[in-house]
Design an enzyme around this catalytic site. Structure first.
Site, mmCIF file in Angstrom:
data_model
loop_
_atom_site.group_PDB
_atom_site.id
_atom_site.type_symbol
_atom_site.label_atom_id
_atom_site.label_comp_id
_atom_site.label_asym_id
_atom_site.label_seq_id
_atom_site.Cartn_x
_atom_site.Cartn_y
_atom_site.Cartn_z
ATOM 1 N N ARG A 255 0.859 -1.198 0.000
ATOM 2 C CA ARG A 255 0.000 0.000 0.000
ATOM 3 C C ARG A 255 0.886 1.236 0.000
ATOM 4 O O ARG A 255 1.541 1.531 1.002
ATOM 5 C CB ARG A 255 -0.934 -0.022 1.215
ATOM 6 N N HIS A 259 -4.445 4.521 3.809
ATOM 7 C CA HIS A 259 -5.595 3.618 3.697
ATOM 8 C C HIS A 259 -6.771 4.331 3.039
ATOM 9 O O HIS A 259 -7.455 3.785 2.181
ATOM 10 C CB HIS A 259 -5.986 3.139 5.101
ATOM 11 N N TYR A 268 2.439 4.985 11.571
ATOM 12 C CA TYR A 268 2.688 3.550 11.766
ATOM 13 C C TYR A 268 3.506 2.897 10.658
ATOM 14 O O TYR A 268 3.925 1.755 10.781
ATOM 15 C CB TYR A 268 1.364 2.792 11.938
HETATM 16 C C1 LIG Z 1 -16.535 -6.260 9.204
HETATM 17 C C2 LIG Z 1 -15.682 -5.046 9.259
HETATM 18 N N1 LIG Z 1 -14.820 -4.870 10.272
HETATM 19 C C3 LIG Z 1 -14.044 -3.773 10.332
HETATM 20 C C4 LIG Z 1 -14.130 -2.801 9.365
HETATM 21 C C5 LIG Z 1 -13.243 -1.561 9.432
HETATM 22 N N2 LIG Z 1 -12.226 -1.621 8.379
HETATM 23 C C6 LIG Z 1 -12.343 -0.892 7.254
HETATM 24 S S1 LIG Z 1 -11.053 -1.149 6.211
HETATM 25 C C7 LIG Z 1 -10.322 -2.242 7.253
HETATM 26 C C8 LIG Z 1 -9.011 -2.899 6.882
HETATM 27 C C9 LIG Z 1 -9.135 -3.933 5.814
HETATM 28 O O1 LIG Z 1 -7.863 -4.295 5.352
HETATM 29 P P1 LIG Z 1 -7.668 -5.261 4.150
HETATM 30 O O2 LIG Z 1 -8.641 -6.381 4.191
HETATM 31 O O3 LIG Z 1 -6.239 -5.629 4.108
HETATM 32 O O4 LIG Z 1 -8.066 -4.384 2.862
HETATM 33 P P2 LIG Z 1 -7.360 -3.064 2.298
HETATM 34 O O5 LIG Z 1 -8.064 -1.911 2.952
HETATM 35 O O6 LIG Z 1 -5.924 -3.102 2.644
HETATM 36 O O7 LIG Z 1 -7.605 -3.111 0.819
HETATM 37 C C10 LIG Z 1 -11.077 -2.391 8.420
HETATM 38 C C11 LIG Z 1 -10.689 -3.249 9.535
HETATM 39 C C12 LIG Z 1 -15.049 -3.009 8.312
HETATM 40 N N3 LIG Z 1 -15.187 -2.130 7.304
HETATM 41 N N4 LIG Z 1 -15.814 -4.122 8.281
#
Ligand SMILES: Cc1ncc(C[n+]2csc(CCOP(=O)(O)OP(=O)(O)O)c2C)c(N)n1
Ligand SMILES: [Mg+2]
Length: 356
Positions: A255, A259, A268
């Site tokens: 990334r 985010h 971080y």
């Molecule tokens: C069920 C759920 N839990 C927590 C969140 C909060 N949340 C939003 S993005 C994220 C991180 C996800 O990371 P990843 O699966 O690696 O995808 P990326 O954002 O890196 O594409 C979290 C925990 C959410 N949207 N849905």
């Protein structure tokens, strides 16, 4: 028995570095196809970069940046037929553009406007999924349903490294394996789930290793190499259409942006590493490859970028020309018999919006 193929622990690559690593070739991709792929990546990159600007200007809300994810998105969609289904997460919010969805539709979604919700049947692109991993069972269910009907359609679910720790991912992957659903579980392993590094996400050596437990092949590919992503996805599509069931694709990247617009990764992340990744970002890598093989010219590059930029300008103008949404919409379909507190909330919302 399905397994992580021994050679698949290594990342698949096609594009070289113009120096010591030689370029490979993908069968079946002529000059026109290579340019089409480039155009898809430019459309996505332009969408992403303009969206960050529009956010800063207060014209769209919080936005999940996908800079350096374009190769994963464009390469995989290019391997699908128009009838195949795409199940995006918020990280793939603009993937519908590759299926002819208007720019203003996606921008409206980020503006929280109802015109940002489309009929999935128009593009075979499901709604953008914000809850992590919940669309994996949806995609697998659709794929299985298509199989039951004797159709040859494949469904791809896009999710991140963090999603592989979710129950919904497990349920979907297990179901896909047992039912031999014609599904592709496409994991964008950008090595971060907001501020959680992949090393704290799982004790597995690779995410593709998880495929073994679901009885499906796990493939690892360089997510910054659009041609390798295309080829890996095309093979997974062929397997699915042949009745051989699902594939887990782990596309490894990093990334290289926050985010989302609300995030400050300097708290971080090692910003030097980010800078390194940015120097090797996927669109530049592909453009240099196309230059090396004599496909790209200054005029073509300028034309493709110019068209994408114009589409964005027209798109934001169209999104902003939408009449304001009726605030009652938020409440209307929630309850048959709305509790009294909801009408108080609606009155408050109207007051805040200044349209009492
Ligand atoms: C069920 C759920 N839990 C927590 C969140 C909060 N949340 C939003 S993005 C994220 C991180 C996800 O990371 P990843 O699966 O690696 O995808 P990326 O954002 O890196 O594409 C979290 C925990 C959410 N949207 N849905
Ligand atoms: Mg991630």
């Amino acid at each position: 028995m399905a397994q992580v193929l021994p050679d698949e622990r290594e990342l698949r690559r096609v594009i070289g570095d113009g120096d010591t690593i030689a370029d490979g070739e993908v069968e079946g991709l002529g000059e026109q196809e290579l340019v089409d792929l480039y155009r898809s990546m430019v459309v996505l990159r332009t969408y992403d970069e303009r969206s960050v600007v529009y956010h800063r200007q207060g014209r769209i809300g919080t936005y999940a940046i996908f800079w350096n994810h374009e190769a994963m998105q464009a390469g995989s969609v290019y391997a699908l037929d128009r009838d195949d289904w795409v199940f995006p997460s918020y990280r793939e919010s603009a993937i519908g553009l590759l299926r002819g969805m208007p720019v203003e539709t996606v921008l409206s979604w980020w503006r929280g406007h109802p015109s940002g919700w489309w009929n999935p049947l128009d593009y075979n692109v499901a709604s953008i999924c914000v809850p992590i991993g919940t669309h994996v069972p949806h995609a697998v269910g659709l794929a299985w349903g298509k199989k039951l009907r004797g159709e040859k359609t494949v469904a791809v679910a896009y999710f991140g490294d963090g999603a592989t720790s979710e129950g919904a991912f497990h349920e979907g992957a297990n179901f896909a394996g047992v039912m031999k659903a014609p599904a592709i579980l496409f994991c964008n392993n950008n090595q971060w789930a907001i501020s959680t590094p992949v090393s704290a996400q799982t004790a597995a050596e690779t995410l593709a290793d998880k495929a073994v437990g679901y009885g499906m092949p796990g493939v690892r590919v360089d997510g910054g190499d659009v041609l390798a992503v295309y080829e890996a996805t095309r093979e997974a599509v062929e397997r699915a259409r042949a009745g051989d069931g699902p594939t887990f694709i782990e596309a490894l990247s990093y990334r290289a942006a926050p985010h989302a617009t609300a995030d400050d990764p300097s708290a971080y992340i090692d910003m030097e590493r980010v800078e390194e990744e940015r120097q090797n970002e996927c669109l530049g890598r592909y453009a240099r490859y196309l230059w090396r093989i004599g496909v790209l010219t200054d005029e073509l590059e300028e034309q493709i970028r110019g068209e994408a930029l114009q589409a964005m300008k027209d798109g934001i103008a169209a999104a902003e020309a939408e009449p304001s949404a009726d605030p009652e919409l938020v409440f209307r379909h929630a309850y048959v018999n709305p509790p009294p507190s909801l009408s108080e909330d609606l009155a408050e919302l109207k007051r805040v919006l200044g349209n009492e």
